[in-house]
Design a protein around this motif. Structure first.
Motif, PDB file in Angstrom:
ATOM      1  N   ASP A   1       4.118   2.514   8.932  1.00 24.35           N
ATOM      2  CA  ASP A   1       4.916   2.963  10.028  1.00 24.35           C
ATOM      3  C   ASP A   1       5.097   2.256  11.367  1.00 24.35           C
ATOM      4  O   ASP A   1       6.122   1.864  12.015  1.00 24.35           O
ATOM      5  N   ASN A   2       3.906   1.917  11.755  1.00 22.37           N
ATOM      6  CA  ASN A   2       3.630   1.182  13.269  1.00 22.37           C
ATOM      7  C   ASN A   2       3.231  -0.055  13.162  1.00 22.37           C
ATOM      8  O   ASN A   2       3.082  -0.847  14.130  1.00 22.37           O
TER       9      ASN A   2
ATOM     10  N   GLU B   1      -6.816   8.960   8.875  1.00 22.30           N
ATOM     11  CA  GLU B   1      -6.405  10.313   8.501  1.00 22.30           C
ATOM     12  C   GLU B   1      -5.248  10.171   7.341  1.00 22.30           C
ATOM     13  O   GLU B   1      -5.409  11.049   6.390  1.00 22.30           O
ATOM     14  N   LYS B   2      -4.345   9.320   7.517  1.00 21.08           N
ATOM     15  CA  LYS B   2      -3.322   9.248   6.440  1.00 21.08           C
ATOM     16  C   LYS B   2      -4.054   8.765   4.918  1.00 21.08           C
ATOM     17  O   LYS B   2      -3.460   9.440   4.055  1.00 21.08           O
ATOM     18  N   PHE B   3      -4.991   8.189   5.117  1.00 22.59           N
ATOM     19  CA  PHE B   3      -5.743   7.630   3.934  1.00 22.59           C
ATOM     20  C   PHE B   3      -6.325   9.150   3.298  1.00 22.59           C
ATOM     21  O   PHE B   3      -6.066   9.260   2.195  1.00 22.59           O
TER      22      PHE B   3
ATOM     23  N   PRO C   1      -1.731  -5.244  14.596  1.00 18.63           N
ATOM     24  CA  PRO C   1      -1.294  -4.514  16.099  1.00 18.63           C
ATOM     25  C   PRO C   1      -0.417  -3.164  15.786  1.00 18.63           C
ATOM     26  O   PRO C   1       0.576  -3.325  14.882  1.00 18.63           O
ATOM     27  N   ASN C   2      -0.501  -2.319  16.335  1.00 14.35           N
ATOM     28  CA  ASN C   2       0.143  -0.802  16.659  1.00 14.35           C
ATOM     29  C   ASN C   2      -0.364  -0.063  15.494  1.00 14.35           C
ATOM     30  O   ASN C   2       0.089   1.260  15.846  1.00 14.35           O
ATOM     31  N   GLN C   3      -1.095  -0.467  14.549  1.00 15.00           N
ATOM     32  CA  GLN C   3      -1.636   0.668  13.980  1.00 15.00           C
ATOM     33  C   GLN C   3      -3.026   1.089  14.350  1.00 15.00           C
ATOM     34  O   GLN C   3      -3.329   0.140  15.084  1.00 15.00           O
ATOM     35  N   THR C   4      -3.403   2.319  14.209  1.00 15.87           N
ATOM     36  CA  THR C   4      -4.715   2.731  14.846  1.00 15.87           C
ATOM     37  C   THR C   4      -5.663   2.949  13.751  1.00 15.87           C
ATOM     38  O   THR C   4      -5.142   3.456  12.773  1.00 15.87           O
ATOM     39  N   SER C   5      -7.054   2.884  13.934  1.00 13.03           N
ATOM     40  CA  SER C   5      -7.858   3.249  12.988  1.00 13.03           C
ATOM     41  C   SER C   5      -7.977   4.808  12.963  1.00 13.03           C
ATOM     42  O   SER C   5      -7.900   5.260  11.597  1.00 13.03           O
TER      43      SER C   5
ATOM     44  N   ILE D   1       0.839  -1.292  -0.095  1.00 14.07           N
ATOM     45  CA  ILE D   1       0.006  -0.061   0.011  1.00 14.07           C
ATOM     46  C   ILE D   1       0.853   1.343  -0.010  1.00 14.07           C
ATOM     47  O   ILE D   1       1.975   1.504   0.982  1.00 14.07           O
ATOM     48  N   THR D   2       0.542   2.193  -0.870  1.00 14.08           N
ATOM     49  CA  THR D   2       1.487   3.339  -1.225  1.00 14.08           C
ATOM     50  C   THR D   2       1.131   4.577  -0.445  1.00 14.08           C
ATOM     51  O   THR D   2       1.620   5.619  -0.450  1.00 14.08           O
ATOM     52  N   ILE D   3       0.308   4.551   0.548  1.00 12.22           N
ATOM     53  CA  ILE D   3      -0.238   5.526   1.498  1.00 12.22           C
ATOM     54  C   ILE D   3       0.934   5.852   2.264  1.00 12.22           C
ATOM     55  O   ILE D   3       1.516   5.186   3.044  1.00 12.22           O
ATOM     56  N   PRO D   4       1.610   7.196   2.303  1.00 13.92           N
ATOM     57  CA  PRO D   4       2.736   7.610   2.995  1.00 13.92           C
ATOM     58  C   PRO D   4       2.298   7.224   4.607  1.00 13.92           C
ATOM     59  O   PRO D   4       1.724   7.562   5.069  1.00 13.92           O
ATOM     60  N   GLY D   5       3.410   6.656   4.948  1.00 14.89           N
ATOM     61  CA  GLY D   5       3.563   6.074   6.586  1.00 14.89           C
ATOM     62  C   GLY D   5       2.457   4.861   6.841  1.00 14.89           C
ATOM     63  O   GLY D   5       2.266   4.795   8.145  1.00 14.89           O
TER      64      GLY D   5
END
Lengths: 453, 453
Positions: free
Chosen positions: B245-246, B336-338, B327-331, B238-242
């Protein structure tokens, strides 16, 4: 003659409204009875106007209304083509008044088919009536009004092939196009062709829960999006191999000539509320929508489209895709190239089905013919301005067919405007345009007869 | 106890079928009365089974059915969570029998909600009845059965926050997941989270004729396809920046442990009729659908989708897009990033609107807790095999909420199978699984009480 027209204006309008009340949507079988009723309506009005041998010619689909008036075999014969079917009207909720309950508002007739093509076709019936009643008909005339134009005129070709004797004539006269503006009349001198396909992408054999399967199987909607996206490159050129092979390239002179037609990019963007225009690099807007071929998705659907959220991976995704073609491309060639390419870019994780719909060939109509010149004089007489010849981006596939089967050129006397919203919610047609058409058409007959001598 | 269960099997089944006949689709307002009737149904059955203080707790949306049996304040308290609402059932035409006219065929109960979650929720009601009638209840129990799980449990959080005293307990018990197979029982020890958005792309301010405008204006469907396609790269990342990350990366040991679960890629492909699987490079199928985040289009629509061909450029195109989180991503972070990314990739020729739906957080449930161990012993007793802990790709967002609000872990005793087609046409639930659930649940209570001493 103009007296007759102005005296009968109200009736000419109310008859058109009567016809617009019948939802003759040829694409949707549930309107079958209405389409047939519309054919009958046109037949009766032709009889009343004074046509002979009026009949509904049966086809494998909807009938073609035929009628004629042969006043002298030595006079030229004009074959009037038009269509009584209309585009589907959905989405209904975007109409300000119901599409099949016509209203006249601010000088416009609002209804599905008001312009395309019931309004424009009926101008010919009323122009004919006017010439009959005022004894001014100067040519023989034959009407051929079909009911399947909006679904590709599937049975018109067979009808024409089987009735070449009946359809003997000198020119085809069609009002199914537009003009630049009410003070800038124009005559369409070229039309784009059409390839139309429906594609189906199948992923898993059933809808799946996107939590349990998401990320592990091909989602046919995502794949369809990727496949569609790949059909254009970063310059908005179409990537189908060989797509541009036969495209007629216009000379710098021809493009300069085109650029003289009045056009305001600002007004264009404003009218459509666009942040920017969008199209093939290296061409301006008026070229992009007329002399260049295109590829557009006309519809897409798949998965859950109702209210709220459903976490599903659909089994199938669908799209309707059309390509507009320019001279020297053919519908068969392009449909074949599309199909081959689209199948080739499908990943192994999905299955792809490409189903061709009808197609149509691009045409350029000659501007040095007697018919074109007669039409030009007719507009000049009623509008007070010489009309400009323009290439339109639309398609009337049967124009090429008339040429190949009957050897006849068509003259495209359109009276609609770009802003008439044909094929859209709130389609309308100016009362001015409708009446101007009824005035201008008899002028064409007059000049055509004179110039044919 | 097993005598009681086998003697009442027919009634246990016919009561479930009665509930399945009520189309409690929470996503669609037209089923409102049915959703409410289902709540009432559950309430009555809890009362009949012997629960006290049974009530419909009003919320801003559909009510939560509450009921309890406190036999001894010193005993541990199990809070049973389930939901009485179901997914929408369309496309109806793909069902072999109507989704709300349940039938038992080849050992399966076919109906929307048969497994998710009416069938699995009702096992708890019948297990409770069994323990009550056979005087074998060993824990206090509190039922909390909601009606909005399929639309994101919008009001459950408020209910829980406002009723912390009422919901005091020791563990949450949920049957809303599956197991690997009838001879390979498993317990879900991890769930993915969810971000769900709806996007709208607007091109011109009205539908346009694709001939007259095609090539010159942005077609919102083509643009939406391009935007969606760009959300994955060539490795299906998936190319969404960040976005990553988590993301919790599993160790080689953990991945090796996961790989020991029985899985046949051939059978998987065959069951779904797939030419190939499809997913993120560097991960195998069972990782892609459990420990890796994903992005799927759940629905797409725009333009003409009826029969036949319509040459239109739509004004708008829409898609529903969901992302499964690990785990460690939050909705909130991912939504927001999307949104930021999706808005940023829109060309100037269109307008984009991103509307977030509900979300949910990923969870990992501990396998060393008393509750997990009690559940494991229960399965071992009824299936004769020790269950395997697995990470599921699905989301039950409220599990994370129970942890944060009530401080309670959940134990996920699922009895469904992947092949049950939940969220799909022909959803079903094995009679074997339903009855096995009713047998296994009391064993959990027994071991949980014993091990809590």
């Amino acid at each position: 003659m103009n007296n007759y027209i102005s005296e009968n204006k109200d009736r000419f309008l109310s008859e058109l409204l009567d016809m617009l009340r019948i939802p003759s949507v040829s694409a949707d079988p549930k309107f079958k009875e209405d389409v047939l009723r519309t054919a009958e309506f046109v037949k009766q009005r032709l009889i009343e106007a004074g046509a002979d041998n009026v009949e509904l010619c049966e086809t494998a689909g909807y009938p073609i209304v035929y009628g004629e008036k042969i006043i002298d075999p030595n006079l030229p014969t004009v074959i009037v083509y038009g269509h009584y079917d209309v585009q589907p009207a959905d989405p209904y909720e975007l109409w300000n008044s119901p599409p099949f309950e016509p209203v006249i508002k601010d000088g416009n007739i609002y209804a599905r088919g008001a312009c395309d093509d019931k309004g424009q076709m009926y101008m010919h019936v009323k122009a004919f009536e006017t010439m009959m009643r005022t004894n001014t008909l100067t040519c023989n005339v034959k009407f051929m009004i079909e009911g399947e134009e909006e679904v590709g005129s599937s049975n018109l070709g067979t009808f024409v092939k089987e009735n070449k004797e009946k359809l003997k004539g000198d020119v085809i006269l069609i009002s199914d196009t537009g003009m630049l503006g009410n003070d800038t009349p124009s005559i369409t001198a070229g039309l784009r062709g059409l390839s139309y396909v429906e594609v189906e992408v199948t992923g898993p054999n059933r809808d799946l829960h996107s939590g349990l399967y998401g990320g592990a199987v091909a989602n046919p909607i995502n794949i369809l999006c990727q496949m569609i996206a790949s059909l254009h490159d970063e310059n908005n050129r179409i990537t189908i191999p060989g797509f541009y092979d036969n495209v007629e390239e216009l000379s710098a002179e021809e493009r300069a000539e085109m650029a003289r037609a009045p056009f305001s990019l600002d007004k264009y963007k404003k009218a459509l509320d666009l942040g920017d225009v969008h199209g093939e690099a290296g061409y301006v807007t008026m070229e992009r929508n007329s002399i260049r071929p295109t590829l557009d998705v006309n519809g897409i659907w798949g998965g859950y489209t109702g209210e709220g959220a459903k976490t599903v991976i659909a089994s199938k995704a669908f799209a309707k895709i059309s390509m507009r073609l320019v001279p020297n491309q053919t519908s068969e060639e392009i449909t074949e190239k599309f199909q081959k390419h689209f199948e080739s870019i499908a990943p192994a994780s999905v299955k792809v089905l490409v189903k061709p719909h009808h197609g149509g060939e691009p045409v350029v109509t000659p501007t040095d013919s007697v018919a074109y010149k007669a039409a030009s004089k007719a507009y000049e007489e009623t509008f007070g301005v010489k009309p400009i010849p323009v290439r339109s981006g639309g398609s009337i596939p049967i124009v090429a067919m008339f040429k190949s089967e009957l050897g006849l050129d068509s003259v495209l006397m359109g009276f609609g405007l770009d802003s008439d919203a044909i094929h859209s919610p709130n389609e309308h047609f100016g009362v001015f345009n409708y009446m101007k058409g009824i005035e201008t058409i008899p002028m064409f007959y007059k000049h055509y007869a004179e110039m044919s001598k």
